[in-house]
Enzyme design. Structure first.
Site, PDB file in Angstrom:
ATOM      1  N   ARG A 183      -3.341  -4.336   6.439  1.00  0.00           N
ATOM      2  CA  ARG A 183      -3.511  -2.901   6.324  1.00  0.00           C
ATOM      3  C   ARG A 183      -3.228  -2.294   7.689  1.00  0.00           C
ATOM      4  O   ARG A 183      -3.486  -2.915   8.719  1.00  0.00           O
ATOM      5  CB  ARG A 183      -4.928  -2.532   5.869  1.00  0.00           C
ATOM      6  CG  ARG A 183      -5.234  -2.812   4.406  1.00  0.00           C
ATOM      7  CD  ARG A 183      -4.498  -1.823   3.497  1.00  0.00           C
ATOM      8  NE  ARG A 183      -4.913  -1.921   2.100  1.00  0.00           N
ATOM      9  CZ  ARG A 183      -4.329  -2.668   1.200  1.00  0.00           C
ATOM     10  NH1 ARG A 183      -3.295  -3.433   1.549  1.00  0.00           N
ATOM     11  NH2 ARG A 183      -4.745  -2.679  -0.062  1.00  0.00           N
ATOM     12  N   GLU A 232       0.550   6.430   5.895  1.00  0.00           N
ATOM     13  CA  GLU A 232       1.737   6.110   5.098  1.00  0.00           C
ATOM     14  C   GLU A 232       2.067   7.259   4.151  1.00  0.00           C
ATOM     15  O   GLU A 232       1.171   7.811   3.521  1.00  0.00           O
ATOM     16  CB  GLU A 232       1.497   4.810   4.301  1.00  0.00           C
ATOM     17  CG  GLU A 232       1.324   3.597   5.197  1.00  0.00           C
ATOM     18  CD  GLU A 232       1.123   2.291   4.420  1.00  0.00           C
ATOM     19  OE1 GLU A 232       1.166   2.322   3.172  1.00  0.00           O
ATOM     20  OE2 GLU A 232       0.925   1.261   5.066  1.00  0.00           O
ATOM     21  N   HIS A 265       6.007  -0.631   3.371  1.00  0.00           N
ATOM     22  CA  HIS A 265       4.927  -1.231   2.574  1.00  0.00           C
ATOM     23  C   HIS A 265       5.485  -1.809   1.264  1.00  0.00           C
ATOM     24  O   HIS A 265       5.039  -1.482   0.167  1.00  0.00           O
ATOM     25  CB  HIS A 265       3.833  -0.202   2.262  1.00  0.00           C
ATOM     26  CG  HIS A 265       2.509  -0.835   1.938  1.00  0.00           C
ATOM     27  ND1 HIS A 265       1.304  -0.214   2.183  1.00  0.00           N
ATOM     28  CD2 HIS A 265       2.187  -2.040   1.388  1.00  0.00           C
ATOM     29  CE1 HIS A 265       0.309  -0.991   1.795  1.00  0.00           C
ATOM     30  NE2 HIS A 265       0.832  -2.120   1.301  1.00  0.00           N
TER      31      HIS A 265
END
Length: 323
Positions: free
Chosen positions: A236, A265, A284
C-alpha cells in the site's frame, strides 16, 4: 444442492458491487437471492437487505455499510481490507474474508519483471535506443543478488518462490518465524527489518496496511539500504513515507524504485515520481490479472457453499490484527 441446502440458500441475500460476480453467482446458485449494484445510490437502497456483501472498501464506504443491518459476512474483493476495517469493526459478529490466492502469481510476475528491468537498467536502454546510441556494459547475473521480502503472506511467499527460482538468495520477514517458508533462505522476525534492508539488493514490500506498517519505510530505513539497491512497493502507498522516498531517491541514497501503489491514487500529475529517471511508476495494476473476476468468484463460491451449510469459512480476517 440438496433440498435442505437449497432452502438455506433461499434465506440468504447477497449484494455484489458489479455485474460479473453477480452473474456467476446466479448461475452457480440459482436458488440464491443475488442483488447487483453499480453505484453508491443503488448500494444504499439495497444494503439493508444484505446478509452477505461482495465488494471493496471503495465500493462500500462507511455511510453505506452503516446501513447494513442484516450483514453477517463481508467478502472483500482484494487481499487488503484496510479501507473497510474501521467500519467492519463496528458491526457485531461480522465475518470478513479476503481474496487471498487471487493475486500471488500476477504480483510475482510483476515484481520479477520489474526487478529484471531495474537490474538491466532498461530505462537507460530505451533512452539510448531513442537516440540511436550503442553503449555496451557488463551486468552481473541476477542469481548473484539478494532479494528481501518484507511480509511473507500468500503474496510475499509467491514472490519469494519466484526469486529463489531465479537463483537469488532470499531473505524474508514474518511475524511467525517458527515455520519455514518455501524459497526463503533466511527468515527474520519483524524487528529484523534493519538487517534485511542492509543485506538486500532488492527490497519488496508485501505487508498489509495496519498501524504497525504505516510509514514502515522512511528516511531512516532507506539510509540502511545499499546505494546500489532498489525498493519495490506492491503493498500500500502508505507503507512508505512518500516525500522522504522522493528526497532519498533524488539524493542517490538508493539506486531506484518500482512503485505500483501510492499515498494518493491516481498519482497526482505534479508528483516528481512521474519524471524521475530512477523510478518506474505503475498504476496499481500488479494484482489484477485479466481473469480476476473468475478467480475471485471461485474463492467466494467455495466460501458461499460453506456459509449456506454453516461450515467455517476460509480466508477469514482477524479484525483485531487487520489481516
Amino acid at each position: 444442492m440438496t433440498s435442505s441446502t437449497s432452502s438455506a440458500s433461499d434465506a440468504v441475500t447477497v449484494l455484489v458491487h458489479g455485474s460479473e460476480v453477480a452473474r456467476l453467482a446466479r448461475e452457480r446458485f440459482p436458488a440464491l437471492r443475488v442483488l447487483s449494484a453499480k453505484d453508491t445510490a443503488s448500494l444504499e437502497s439495497q444494503v439493508a437487505d444484505a446478509d452477505v456483501i461482495v465488494g471493496s472498501g471503495i465500493d462500500f464506504p462507511p455511510q453505506v455499510l452503516d446501513k447494513a443491518r442484516r450483514l453477517r459476512w463481508f467478502q472483500s474483493t482484494s487481499a487488503g481490507i484496510d479501507a473497510i476495517l474501521p467500519t467492519c469493526n463496528r458491526i457485531r459478529d461480522l465475518m470478513v474474508t479476503n481474496a487471498r490466492g487471487v493475486h500471488g502469481d500476477s504480483i510475482a510476475d510483476f515484481v520479477m519483471t520489474g526487478i529484471g528491468m531495474m537490474h538491466w537498467d532498461f530505462p537507460r536502454f530505451m533512452q539510448e535506443q531513442s537516440r540511436k546510441e550503442w553503449h555496451t556494459r557488463p551486468v552481473p547475473p541476477i542469481s548473484q543478488k539478494t532479494l528481501g521480502v518484507v511480509g511473507l503472506g500468500s503474496i510475499g511467499a509467491a514472490i519469494a518462490r519466484r526469486g529463489k527460482g531465479a537463483g537469488m538468495t532470499v531473505l524474508g520477514t514474518k511475524r511467525d518465524v517458527s515455520t519455514p517458508v518455501e524459497g526463503v533462505d533466511r527468515l527474520l522476525p519483524p524487528d529484523g527489518l534493519a538487517e534485511l534492508l542492509q543485506l538486500s539488493d532488492f527490497v519488496v514490500l508485501a505487508v498489509p496496511l495496519v498501524p504497525e506498517t504505516t510509514k514502515l519505510i522512511g528516511r531512516e530505513q532507506l539510509r540502511l539500504m545499499r546505494r546500489s539497491s532498489f525498493l519495490v512497493n506492491i503493498a500500500r502507498g502508505s507503507v512508505v513515507a512518500e516525500s522522504e522516498l522522493v528526497k532519498e531517491l533524488q539524493a542517490g541514497t538508493i539506486a531506484g524504485a518500482l512503485l505500483d501503489v501510492f499515498e494518493q491514487e491516481p498519482l497526482p500529475a505534479d508528483s516528481p515520481l512521474w519524471t524521475m529517471p530512477n523510478v518506474l511508476v505503475a498504476p496499481h495494476v500488479s494484482g489484477y490479472p485479466s481473469d480476476y473476476s473468475a478467480r475471485l468468484f471461485e474463492i467466494f463460491a467455495a466460501n458461499l457453499q460453506r456459509f449456506i451449510e454453516k461450515k467455517p469459512l476460509q480466508n477469514v480476517i482477524d479484525l483485531t490484527r487487520g489481516y
